[in-house]
Structure formats: C-alpha cells, structure tokens
Design an enzyme around this catalytic site. Structure first.
Site, short mmCIF file in Angstrom:
data_model
loop_
_atom_site.label_atom_id
_atom_site.label_comp_id
_atom_site.label_asym_id
_atom_site.label_seq_id
_atom_site.Cartn_x
_atom_site.Cartn_y
_atom_site.Cartn_z
N GLU A 127 -11.96 -13.01 -80.64
CA GLU A 127 -11.87 -11.89 -80.64
C GLU A 127 -12.15 -11.17 -79.44
O GLU A 127 -12.91 -9.58 -79.32
CB GLU A 127 -12.70 -11.35 -81.86
CG GLU A 127 -12.13 -11.40 -83.51
CD GLU A 127 -11.03 -11.34 -83.65
OE1 GLU A 127 -10.32 -9.95 -83.25
OE2 GLU A 127 -9.75 -11.69 -84.34
C1 FAD Z 1 -9.85 -21.07 -83.66
C2 FAD Z 1 -9.16 -20.13 -82.97
C3 FAD Z 1 -8.86 -18.86 -83.19
C4 FAD Z 1 -8.15 -17.76 -83.63
N1 FAD Z 1 -7.88 -17.12 -84.35
C5 FAD Z 1 -6.68 -15.76 -83.90
C6 FAD Z 1 -5.70 -15.70 -85.04
O1 FAD Z 1 -5.94 -15.01 -85.35
N2 FAD Z 1 -5.18 -14.55 -83.84
C7 FAD Z 1 -4.68 -14.00 -82.65
O2 FAD Z 1 -3.62 -13.29 -82.34
N3 FAD Z 1 -5.79 -15.24 -81.99
C8 FAD Z 1 -6.38 -15.59 -82.19
N4 FAD Z 1 -7.45 -16.82 -81.06
C9 FAD Z 1 -7.01 -16.96 -80.17
C10 FAD Z 1 -7.90 -16.42 -78.87
O3 FAD Z 1 -8.07 -14.83 -79.70
C11 FAD Z 1 -7.76 -16.33 -77.92
O4 FAD Z 1 -8.81 -17.64 -77.96
C12 FAD Z 1 -8.33 -15.70 -76.73
O5 FAD Z 1 -8.73 -14.73 -76.74
C13 FAD Z 1 -8.68 -16.05 -75.50
O6 FAD Z 1 -7.51 -15.55 -75.22
P1 FAD Z 1 -7.33 -17.21 -74.17
O7 FAD Z 1 -7.61 -18.56 -75.21
O8 FAD Z 1 -5.68 -17.03 -73.61
O9 FAD Z 1 -7.46 -17.04 -72.79
P2 FAD Z 1 -7.79 -16.40 -71.62
O10 FAD Z 1 -6.92 -15.20 -71.67
O11 FAD Z 1 -6.78 -17.30 -70.60
O12 FAD Z 1 -8.78 -16.89 -71.18
C14 FAD Z 1 -9.38 -18.46 -70.36
C15 FAD Z 1 -11.00 -17.41 -69.65
O13 FAD Z 1 -10.31 -16.68 -68.93
C16 FAD Z 1 -11.64 -15.41 -69.02
N5 FAD Z 1 -11.09 -14.21 -68.57
C17 FAD Z 1 -9.83 -13.77 -69.25
N6 FAD Z 1 -8.62 -12.57 -68.31
C18 FAD Z 1 -10.40 -11.97 -68.05
C19 FAD Z 1 -10.18 -10.81 -68.08
N7 FAD Z 1 -9.06 -9.44 -67.21
N8 FAD Z 1 -12.23 -10.49 -66.46
C20 FAD Z 1 -12.61 -11.49 -67.08
N9 FAD Z 1 -12.49 -12.67 -67.65
C21 FAD Z 1 -11.38 -13.04 -68.22
C22 FAD Z 1 -12.05 -15.56 -70.48
O14 FAD Z 1 -12.78 -14.61 -70.68
C23 FAD Z 1 -12.20 -17.23 -70.54
O15 FAD Z 1 -13.05 -17.56 -70.47
C24 FAD Z 1 -7.55 -17.41 -82.06
C25 FAD Z 1 -8.40 -18.82 -80.85
C26 FAD Z 1 -8.78 -19.90 -81.55
C27 FAD Z 1 -8.80 -21.04 -80.75
#
Ligand code: FAD
Length: 592
Positions: free
Chosen positions: A437
C-alpha cells in the site's frame, strides 16, 4: 503461547473520550445505539477474535496456503472462521444500509477491525481488501455495478482483491502494461499481475478483482490508466452468478517472510480469450478511482501496525510475567518483569501502542465527521484532515510497529528467536506493513508534497493549531512538564513545516531526502499530543467515584513514558530534516 484479548479499557477510553463516538452516533441518527453500543459490539467481536481467529494464527504461519491446478487452498480452519465472521454480520458493520450494510460508524469498525488483525493478520487481509473494493465500487461504480456487486461483497458472500502491481510496475504504476480492449458493454483484459493478496481461495463462491489496465489508445503514464471489475465467475444480466469461469487465474504463490496464511498470488488475466471486465468510473480515470480504495487500505494497513504491536505486546507481557531469571540479595528468584530494562521495553510497547490507537481511531473519526456534516466548509475541513493523517497513520504507525515487534522478540531473549514461542511470527508478519500500500518513502512524499506543499501547509497548520489549543486545556500542575515537552515538539514541527515551505518547495532533492524525517516527526508529535490529551482526561476522571483508578493512573504513566522516552526523537528528526539533501546526493553512484 499467550492468548489474545482486545484491550477493552484502552479501546473504549479512546472511542468514548477521544473520538466522541456517542456524539458521532447521535449525529448519524443512531441515538438508540449511542450508549453502550461500543461495549456490546466489541465484546462480541472480541469473542470471535480470541476464540476462533487467534488460535489459527500460528497454523496459518506454519501451513500457509497451497496452489494446485490454478486453485488456491487456504489454511485449514480459515474457511470455517470466515463463515462465522459472515454469519455474525461482521463484514457489513459500517457499510451503506441501501446495499445491506448496518450503517454503523467507521470509527467503531476500526476498533472491531483491530480485533481481527491482532487475532490473525494474514486472515484479516481478506476482509480488509474486500472493504477497499466496496469503497471503490460504491464511490465510482455505475448503478448496475453497485447493484450486482455491493450486496454480496458487503454481506461477505464474495470477497474483493486489488490488482495494481506488475513485474515492472510497483511504486511506479505509470509503467503498467495490462491491456483492456472494449467489446460491447464490457472489456477484454489481458496481462499479468503479481503480489495479489487473497487473489484466489476457496472461502467464497466468487471473487471480485479490481484491476488497473490500459486502453489501446490510452495516453501514456498515469493519465492512461482505467479501473475494471473482473469477477472470477461471470454474472448474468440480473447479477446472478452463472457458473461460467472468467479467464482469470492464480498461476503461482509467492514464498514470503511472513503473513504465510495470506495467499500472495501471481494472477494471469486473459490467457485464452481475454478476461471480461467492466469499467469502474470513467475511462483513463482509474488511478483516481483506485485511490479511494488505496486510501482506505492505507489507513487499514496503519491499523494493522497497531494490531500487530498490541499482539506482540500481550505476548511479551505474558512471557515477562512467567520467565524467572535473576536473584535478589535475599536469594529469592524473580521474573524478568522486575528488571528495569524489561519494564522499559514493555512500557515502550504499551505506550507506543496506545499512541497508535489514539491516532488511528481519531483519524477514522474524521471520516464519520465528514459523513455526518451538512455544511460544505465543515465537510472540506474533515476531508483535508483525513487526507493529511492518512500518510502519517500508514507511515509512522507501521514504522513504529517494526520497533514494537522487535522489542517483543527482545523481551523473550533467546526464546524470541525460536519459532515455537510465536514472538518471531509477529516480527516477521509486521515486516510487510511498511512496504505494501505504498512504502514508507511513498507515504512521506505524499505528506510533504500533496498534503503540505500543495495547500501551502494549510491543513497541517490547522492540525498544529488544534494541538496548540488542546495543550492550553491542560491545567493540572502535575501534567505541566508533559505539556511543555509537547509544546517543544510542536515548535519543532512548525520549524519543520517552515523548512518544507521555504526550502523543500524549491529543492525537490532536499524535500525527497528529508521527507521521512518530516513524516516521523509529525507522527511522534501526534502521539505525544494524544497521550497528553488522554492523561488530562484520565486526571479529571480520577476524582469520579466510579473511576477505575488503576487504569487511569496507568494511562497517565504511559503518557509520561511516551513524552519522556519517545517524543524527544522529534529533536533529532528536525535536525536530520534541516540537513536537507546535500550529503544524501553527494556520492556518485560508483562511490556507493
Ligand atoms: C505480501 C505482499 C502483498 C501485496 N499485496 C498486493 C495486492 O494485493 N495488490 C497489489 O496490487 N500489490 C500488492 N503488493 C505489492 C506492493 O504494493 C508493492 O510491493 C509495493 O507497492 C512496492 O512496489 P515494488 O515492490 O515494485 O517496489 P519498488 O517500487 O521497486 O520499490 C523499491 C524501493 O524503491 C523505493 N522507491 C521506488 N520508487 C520511489 C520513488 N518514486 N520515490 C522514492 N522511493 C521510491 C521504494 O520506497 C522501495 O524502497 C503486495 C506486495 C507484497 C510483498
């Protein structure tokens, strides 16, 4: 392993004394419920939480969910617990009576949700996401979508999911590739979503997926994203389930650090003819619609931070009262709760958790005030306050929850590291909360950007003025040291706000570097404010003949502990913030 009990005294104190639940009920025309409503509802929910859900928590952790031939099976016992949850009418508590909801205040629902989430975080994610789906369809769906989907989601007969994330589109949803091609009254959806919580299970006959996708001619970026309802089983024209399977399947489950009982699915849409989806809201306006769901879910995840902290605290407390370690001069052996440092850890957990509860229930009450208000200006004020508090609730509470569950392990000593104690599960389960989220970084950018810079600090100043006014209400001499400490933190928050408006507004890198410090500072300030406000109320109530002096005195001690031990962090956060981004941005990438 210790049992879980909702902390009734503290929960009711916050609901009755801080959120003004009785008045909220009266304003909503629920006069007959106003008195005693919270006690009765929490008592019943507490039984289901303690007796049915909590005992399944470690089983969910150990057994998890499984997948075979695109069918996910949840942990044994989860389905029966879900049926009892629905039979008790719990899914419909705060929803619109027009679609079968009970129309009770969302403030009360927050307290009830704390119970499910403390009892079993992994299981409770399913109703949490369903709640978000309901909000999105209720706010943006057309009449037919509302009639066909809301009653069954609200009764719990069906559950909902949220499908945003793709392999290349996590935080940056602008990059998402899932396609939606118009076809008559519906769209054909194709693409892959990952990390979808409760994307499949056998607890209900149908699952309603809310899916973000792009139309063929959509503009690039976030302005080209649309939102669709994609049911697992298709409905006929009357909204009845046809038994015909839609082309959406769970194709794999993720292996995770925690919340093993919650299936995290890779979802494939449209491998054959394309999954049938129905547009929610306007074409290309999907992100705005999804934000309704995400904001609800963000506050829900903040609530999870509180809930897991409470569970970890109860677990640690039970252990600290039983574990004998240490000998007094007279040779008698003592339990570890007698050691000052163990007491420090327990008080940190107890007072931190109370501060989280006060903030979250207060933030939820803003939604009730908004719903009950008739005056447009008053409505706008509550809307702005909810928007301001959402990233603080999500960001600060879930970060603090890491410390709380860490301390829960620490109180157990070596046994905390051993899985059979159960303390480690809370620590592992809590770890996701700062990630999904919207990560902590994203909450902080939201607070500093959209919630502070856009309105030039107006909503924040409104909050700071309210804190100032509340401090002026505290007249007891024995509480003045606490008032002074919160006043100091308030002054620091004002300095931080000024820095954001003057420096952060011109220097995006400085703002980005300082954003988490800004958010955490505001979180600790809110915690200190509400703890001192609680202490003031507790002090006043102490003279009442029927008062529970022991509980009220403990509230005052917890407030003092928070102010002495946690609130001073604001000074360090202000310094870190004022350092800006020069050092953060100084190293070239190859110097890392
Ligand atoms: C157990 C689990 C359940 C989940 N459930 C759902 C679900 O039901 N539906 C759904 O759609 N998603 C779901 N997710 C996905 C989750 O919302 C994302 O993993 C999360 O939003 C982060 O995206 P990412 O993993 O691609 O990380 P990335 O976007 O790759 O981020 C990696 C790092 O970079 C930082 N970062 C990235 N962009 C920026 C920026 N612009 N400014 C500053 N920092 C930045 C982040 O803060 C983080 O520290 C789930 C994930 C998990 C692990």
């Amino acid at each position: 392993m210790s049992e879980y009990q909702y902390p009734y005294q503290d929960g009711l104190f916050v609901l009755n004394e801080l959120t003004g639940l009785e008045q909220i009920c009266k304003n909503a025309g629920l006069d007959e419920f106003a008195e005693g409503l919270a006690e009765a509802v929490l008592d019943e929910a507490g039984k289901l939480g303690s007796e049915q859900l909590a005992p399944l928590n470690s089983m969910g952790d150990q057994l998890g969910a499984t997948i075979q031939a695109n069918q996910v099976t949840q942990t044994d016992g989860f389905c029966e617990a879900y049926q009892q949850f629905c039979a008790g009418g719990w899914p419909s508590l705060a929803h619109n009576p027009e679609f079968g909801g009970q129309g009770l205040p969302v403030t009360l629902a927050a307290a009830v949700n704390e119970i499910w989430q403390s009892a079993n975080l992994a299981w409770s994610l399913c109703p949490l996401l369903t709640q978000g789906s309901i909000e999105a369809i209720a706010a943006h769906g057309n009449e037919q979508l509302q009639l066909h989907y809301l009653p069954k989601l609200i009764s719990g007969e069906w559950t909902g999911t949220m499908n945003l994330t793709e392999p290349d589109a996590g935080t940056d949803l602008a990059a998402l590739k899932t396609r939606a091609v118009p076809e008559g009254d519906h769209y054909r959806i194709t693409g892959q979503k990952i990390f979808i919580t409760w994307g499949d299970h056998q607890m209900t006959d149908n699952i309603v997926h809310l899916v973000l996708a792009r139309l063929p001619d959509a503009p690039p970026g976030v302005k080209g994203i649309s939102l669709f309802v994609v049911p697992k089983f298709l409905l006929d024209d009357n909204g009845e389930q046809t038994g015909q399977r839609n082309d959406v399947y769970a194709v794999a489950l993720e292996h995770k650090l925690g919340i093993h009982g919650s299936p995290t699915c890779v979802m494939s849409f449209g491998d054959d003819e394309g999954a049938i989806g129905y547009l929610v809201g306007e074409e290309n306006n999907g992100l705005a619609c999804m934000f309704t769901m995400m904001n609800d879910a963000r506050q829900g995840v903040g609530l999870q931070g509180l809930a897991i902290s409470e569970r970890a605290y109860q677990h640690a407390l039970g252990y600290a009262k039983e574990r004998v370690q240490g000998t007094l001069r007279d040779g008698s052996r003592i339990t570890i709760i007698k050691h000052p440092d163990v007491r420090r850890m327990l008080l940190q957990m107890k007072s931190g958790t109370q501060a989280m509860r006060a903030l979250i229930y207060m933030a939820k009450a803003e939604s009730d005030h908004y719903n009950n208000a008739t005056d447009e200006q008053v409505k706008a004020k509550h809307k702005a306050r909810t928007a301001l508090l959402t990233p603080i609730v999500k960001g600060w509470v879930t970060e603090l929850a890491q410390e709380m569950t860490y301390l829960g392990v620490q109180v157990h000593g070596g046994m905390g590291f051993i899985e059979e104690t159960g303390a480690a599960q809370h620590f592992r389960d809590a770890r996701i909360l700062t990630i999904y989220e919207g990560t902590t970084g994203i909450q902080a950018l939201d607070l500093i950007g959209r919630k502070t810079l856009v309105d030039k600090g107006a909503a924040l100043e409104d909050l700071l003025s309210e804190i100032q006014a509340d401090l002026a209400q505290v007249s007891y001499p024995e509480l003045q040291d606490m008032v002074e400490a919160v006043q100091e933190a308030l002054n620091q928050a004002r300095e931080a706000k000024q820095w954001v408006l003057e420096v952060g507004s011109k220097d995006g890198l400085a703002a980005g570097s300082a954003s988490v410090s800004f958010m955490m500072l505001m979180g600790y300030l809110c915690g200190g404010w509400l703890m001192v406000k609680s202490a003031n109320i507790a002090q006043a109530k102490l003279v009442q003949p029927e008062a529970d002096a022991s509980f009220l005195q403990s509230k005052i001690v917890c407030a003092r502990f928070f102010v002495e031990q946690l609130l001073p962090r604001t000074a360090g956060l202000l310094k870190a913030l004022q350092a800006g981004g020069d050092t953060v941005m100084q190293l070239a990438e190859d110097q890392f």
